[in-house]
Design a protein around this motif. Structure first.
Motif, PDB file in Angstrom:
ATOM      1  N   MET A   1       0.838  -1.194   0.000  1.00 30.69           N
ATOM      2  CA  MET A   1       0.000   0.000   0.000  1.00 30.69           C
ATOM      3  C   MET A   1       0.874   1.244   0.000  1.00 30.69           C
ATOM      4  O   MET A   1       1.888   1.302   0.685  1.00 30.69           O
ATOM      5  N   SER A   2       0.484   2.280  -0.777  1.00 25.01           N
ATOM      6  CA  SER A   2       1.269   3.496  -0.882  1.00 25.01           C
ATOM      7  C   SER A   2       1.279   4.254   0.433  1.00 25.01           C
ATOM      8  O   SER A   2       0.283   4.305   1.149  1.00 25.01           O
ATOM      9  N   LYS A   3       2.412   4.858   0.729  1.00 30.68           N
ATOM     10  CA  LYS A   3       2.499   5.726   1.893  1.00 30.68           C
ATOM     11  C   LYS A   3       1.717   7.007   1.641  1.00 30.68           C
ATOM     12  O   LYS A   3       1.564   7.453   0.505  1.00 30.68           O
ATOM     13  N   LYS A   4       1.253   7.619   2.728  1.00 29.85           N
ATOM     14  CA  LYS A   4       0.646   8.944   2.633  1.00 29.85           C
ATOM     15  C   LYS A   4       1.775   9.960   2.726  1.00 29.85           C
ATOM     16  O   LYS A   4       2.490  10.030   3.722  1.00 29.85           O
ATOM     17  N   THR A   5       1.933  10.741   1.653  1.00 28.72           N
ATOM     18  CA  THR A   5       3.086  11.628   1.516  1.00 28.72           C
ATOM     19  C   THR A   5       2.635  13.074   1.386  1.00 28.72           C
ATOM     20  O   THR A   5       1.772  13.391   0.559  1.00 28.72           O
ATOM     21  N   LEU A   6       3.221  13.933   2.195  1.00 27.41           N
ATOM     22  CA  LEU A   6       2.988  15.374   2.107  1.00 27.41           C
ATOM     23  C   LEU A   6       4.203  16.022   1.451  1.00 27.41           C
ATOM     24  O   LEU A   6       5.342  15.815   1.880  1.00 27.41           O
ATOM     25  N   LEU A   7       3.963  16.804   0.401  1.00 25.18           N
ATOM     26  CA  LEU A   7       5.021  17.531  -0.299  1.00 25.18           C
ATOM     27  C   LEU A   7       4.853  19.022  -0.021  1.00 25.18           C
ATOM     28  O   LEU A   7       3.744  19.559  -0.157  1.00 25.18           O
ATOM     29  N   VAL A   8       5.936  19.677   0.348  1.00 25.59           N
ATOM     30  CA  VAL A   8       5.876  21.091   0.710  1.00 25.59           C
ATOM     31  C   VAL A   8       6.945  21.850  -0.069  1.00 25.59           C
ATOM     32  O   VAL A   8       8.131  21.497  -0.015  1.00 25.59           O
TER      33      VAL A   8
ATOM     34  N   LEU B   1      -0.911  11.344  -2.243  1.00 25.73           N
ATOM     35  CA  LEU B   1      -0.113  12.551  -2.140  1.00 25.73           C
ATOM     36  C   LEU B   1      -0.961  13.753  -1.752  1.00 25.73           C
ATOM     37  O   LEU B   1      -2.153  13.828  -2.057  1.00 25.73           O
ATOM     38  N   LEU B   2      -0.315  14.709  -1.086  1.00 23.04           N
ATOM     39  CA  LEU B   2      -0.886  16.033  -0.855  1.00 23.04           C
ATOM     40  C   LEU B   2       0.247  17.034  -1.022  1.00 23.04           C
ATOM     41  O   LEU B   2       1.362  16.804  -0.532  1.00 23.04           O
ATOM     42  N   TYR B   3      -0.031  18.141  -1.721  1.00 19.51           N
ATOM     43  CA  TYR B   3       1.010  19.114  -2.042  1.00 19.51           C
ATOM     44  C   TYR B   3       0.598  20.495  -1.564  1.00 19.51           C
ATOM     45  O   TYR B   3      -0.544  20.923  -1.753  1.00 19.51           O
ATOM     46  N   VAL B   4       1.554  21.191  -0.925  1.00 19.47           N
ATOM     47  CA  VAL B   4       1.360  22.590  -0.529  1.00 19.47           C
ATOM     48  C   VAL B   4       2.427  23.409  -1.230  1.00 19.47           C
ATOM     49  O   VAL B   4       3.627  23.196  -1.016  1.00 19.47           O
ATOM     50  N   ASP B   5       2.012  24.350  -2.107  1.00 18.95           N
ATOM     51  CA  ASP B   5       2.994  25.123  -2.863  1.00 18.95           C
ATOM     52  C   ASP B   5       3.438  26.359  -2.078  1.00 18.95           C
ATOM     53  O   ASP B   5       2.993  26.605  -0.949  1.00 18.95           O
TER      54      ASP B   5
ATOM     55  N   CYS C   1      -0.766  17.120  -6.202  1.00 21.44           N
ATOM     56  CA  CYS C   1       0.679  16.995  -6.338  1.00 21.44           C
ATOM     57  C   CYS C   1       1.185  18.127  -7.224  1.00 21.44           C
ATOM     58  O   CYS C   1       0.388  18.821  -7.869  1.00 21.44           O
ATOM     59  N   PRO C   2       2.498  18.350  -7.308  1.00 22.37           N
ATOM     60  CA  PRO C   2       3.026  19.456  -8.119  1.00 22.37           C
ATOM     61  C   PRO C   2       2.710  19.344  -9.602  1.00 22.37           C
ATOM     62  O   PRO C   2       2.722  20.355 -10.309  1.00 22.37           O
ATOM     63  N   ILE C   3       2.438  18.137 -10.081  1.00 19.67           N
ATOM     64  CA  ILE C   3       2.213  17.944 -11.508  1.00 19.67           C
ATOM     65  C   ILE C   3       0.835  18.446 -11.938  1.00 19.67           C
ATOM     66  O   ILE C   3       0.634  18.848 -13.081  1.00 19.67           O
ATOM     67  N   LEU C   4      -0.118  18.445 -10.997  1.00 18.40           N
ATOM     68  CA  LEU C   4      -1.511  18.783 -11.322  1.00 18.40           C
ATOM     69  C   LEU C   4      -1.854  20.193 -10.884  1.00 18.40           C
ATOM     70  O   LEU C   4      -1.342  20.707  -9.891  1.00 18.40           O
TER      71      LEU C   4
ATOM     72  N   ILE D   1      -6.046  13.717  -0.993  1.00 16.99           N
ATOM     73  CA  ILE D   1      -5.151  12.604  -0.668  1.00 16.99           C
ATOM     74  C   ILE D   1      -5.647  11.288  -1.244  1.00 16.99           C
ATOM     75  O   ILE D   1      -4.894  10.516  -1.844  1.00 16.99           O
ATOM     76  N   PHE D   2      -6.930  11.027  -1.089  1.00 16.39           N
ATOM     77  CA  PHE D   2      -7.462   9.700  -1.429  1.00 16.39           C
ATOM     78  C   PHE D   2      -8.127   9.640  -2.800  1.00 16.39           C
ATOM     79  O   PHE D   2      -8.617   8.587  -3.200  1.00 16.39           O
ATOM     80  N   SER D   3      -8.117  10.753  -3.534  1.00 18.64           N
ATOM     81  CA  SER D   3      -8.672  10.720  -4.887  1.00 18.64           C
ATOM     82  C   SER D   3      -7.696  10.038  -5.834  1.00 18.64           C
ATOM     83  O   SER D   3      -6.492   9.969  -5.577  1.00 18.64           O
ATOM     84  N   LYS D   4      -8.217   9.526  -6.920  1.00 16.88           N
ATOM     85  CA  LYS D   4      -7.373   8.909  -7.931  1.00 16.88           C
ATOM     86  C   LYS D   4      -6.598   9.984  -8.675  1.00 16.88           C
ATOM     87  O   LYS D   4      -7.092  11.081  -8.905  1.00 16.88           O
TER      88      LYS D   4
END
Length: 375
Positions: free
Chosen positions: A1-8, A224-228, A236-239, A257-260
């Protein structure tokens, strides 16, 4: 299972020179992530825990509130990874910052930068900071292979972990380093073991040294969750499609986080790559493959090892170099024998001059292509 990752993203600028980076805003004024954005999001998450938080390599050491950001992330993150473009190491060597995180990840687009900042790495290690990894950025060229091989002894010397992957969260490059390295001599690729930094992680042994290969997840179930740098929250940064932190609630956060993932990593993308050749005098051409081989020889100090790393036939390219030297009227390579450097192959003075010229032209062309991709 994928880890829950926060990108900042601490900033929208960077002192690095990673081509095809998507984290830097070229035509915007520099801004830094507001601390209140992380404070508000932390209150929303309450008992929610991320498996890992990644402070990305957009000038983190220039953020005046970095220690406070790290402290907040610790309250809802099991691990914190601090990405730093190696160019930024000269800004600060604050031991107290590095002691608060689980891993310092030095992002390097070239082997030359690793050597240029070798002293800074030694200073960190001398201060008792040993949780250091190198993240070597690949864009899919054969030169990447030679750089990876030449990084192995460097990492072995200082006990550094080596990660290999595309520019972190690039919109423009989809490179799987497994594809780049599979079938190469002295490379043993193992099974994928999970995720790291939000990427699929696969262990490999290169010349007997453990290396982590990072590739984008191809499934749609990444967590993933991303905060710019503006405090906007997204998948994420790509979207695109981000929401300002003042308008975010717990429901929106969980939906991200949980959306596809809606980004298709299977789509065909075209990355401009320039193959540089040099002309000397009247129709005396030094072709791109030879220039690339010279660059890897300069790193590995071995003709045979350089050919092996690039997948070139040793005998074919030995004849090719000899023929070219005859045409040019001077030597490109020379061998040094005896003592500790027995069997070492190095470039002559004229060979080094040609290689330096090739590097300068390649850098200028790649920078032009990169800027026009982002225009």
């Amino acid at each position: 299972m994928s880890k829950k990752t926060l990108l900042v993203s601490p900033s929208n600028k960077c002192e690095g020179n990673c081509h095809h980076c998507s984290l830097v805003a070229l035509n915007e004024k520099e801004r830094f992530l507001p601390l209140r954005a992380i404070e508000r999001l932390g209150r929303l998450w309450k008992n929610f825990m991320f498996d890992e938080s990644i402070i990305l390599c957009t000038n983190p050491l220039k953020h005046t509130q970095l220690p406070s950001i790290i402290e907040l992330l610790q309250s809802f993150s099991r691990k914190i990874h601090l990405f730093i473009n190696i160019n930024s190491l000269s800004n600060a060597l604050d031991k107290s910052i590095f002691e608060r995180i689980n891993e310092i990840v030095l992002v390097i687009p070239s082997i030359e930068l690793a050597r240029r900042f070798e002293r800074h790495i030694k200073v960190l290690i001398s201060q008792g900071i040993e949780n250091i990894s190198l993240y070597y950025v690949v864009i899919g060229t054969a030169k990447d292979i030679g750089n990876i091989f030449s990084l192995i002894p460097f990492c072995r010397t200082y006990g550094l972990s080596l990660r290999v992957g595309e520019p972190p969260y690039s919109k423009y490059v989809n490179i799987n380093p497994i594809t780049l390295l599979e079938g190469k001599r002295n490379v043993e690729i193992c099974l994928r073991y999970g995720t790291l930094y939000g990427y699929y992680a696969t262990n490999a042994f290169i010349k007997g040294y453990p290396v982590t290969l990072l590739a984008k997840p191809f499934e749609t179930t990444c967590r993933l969750l991303y905060v710019d740098a503006s405090g906007r929250v997204g998948k994420c940064p790509i979207l695109d499609g981000r929401v300002h932190y003042r308008k975010v609630d717990e429901k929106i956060v969980r939906r991200f986080i949980f959306s596809k993932c809606t980004s298709s990593h299977f789509k065909l993308e075209f990355i401009p790559v320039a193959n540089i050749s040099l002309m000397i005098g009247d129709k005396k051409e030094i072709p791109h493959d030879v220039l690339m081989l010279l660059e890897v020889i300069e790193q590995l100090k071995s003709f045979r090892a350089a050919c092996s790393a690039l997948g070139f036939s040793t005998s074919t390219y030995m004849e090719k170099i000899k023929s070219l030297e005859y045409t040019l009227g001077f030597k490109l390579l020379t061998s040094e024998k005896g003592g500790k450097i027995r069997g070492r192959t190095v470039l002559t003075d004229k060979g080094r001059y040609i290689l330096q010229l090739y590097k300068e032209i390649s850098e200028s062309v790649n920078k032009y292509l990169y800027q026009n991709m982002h225009a």
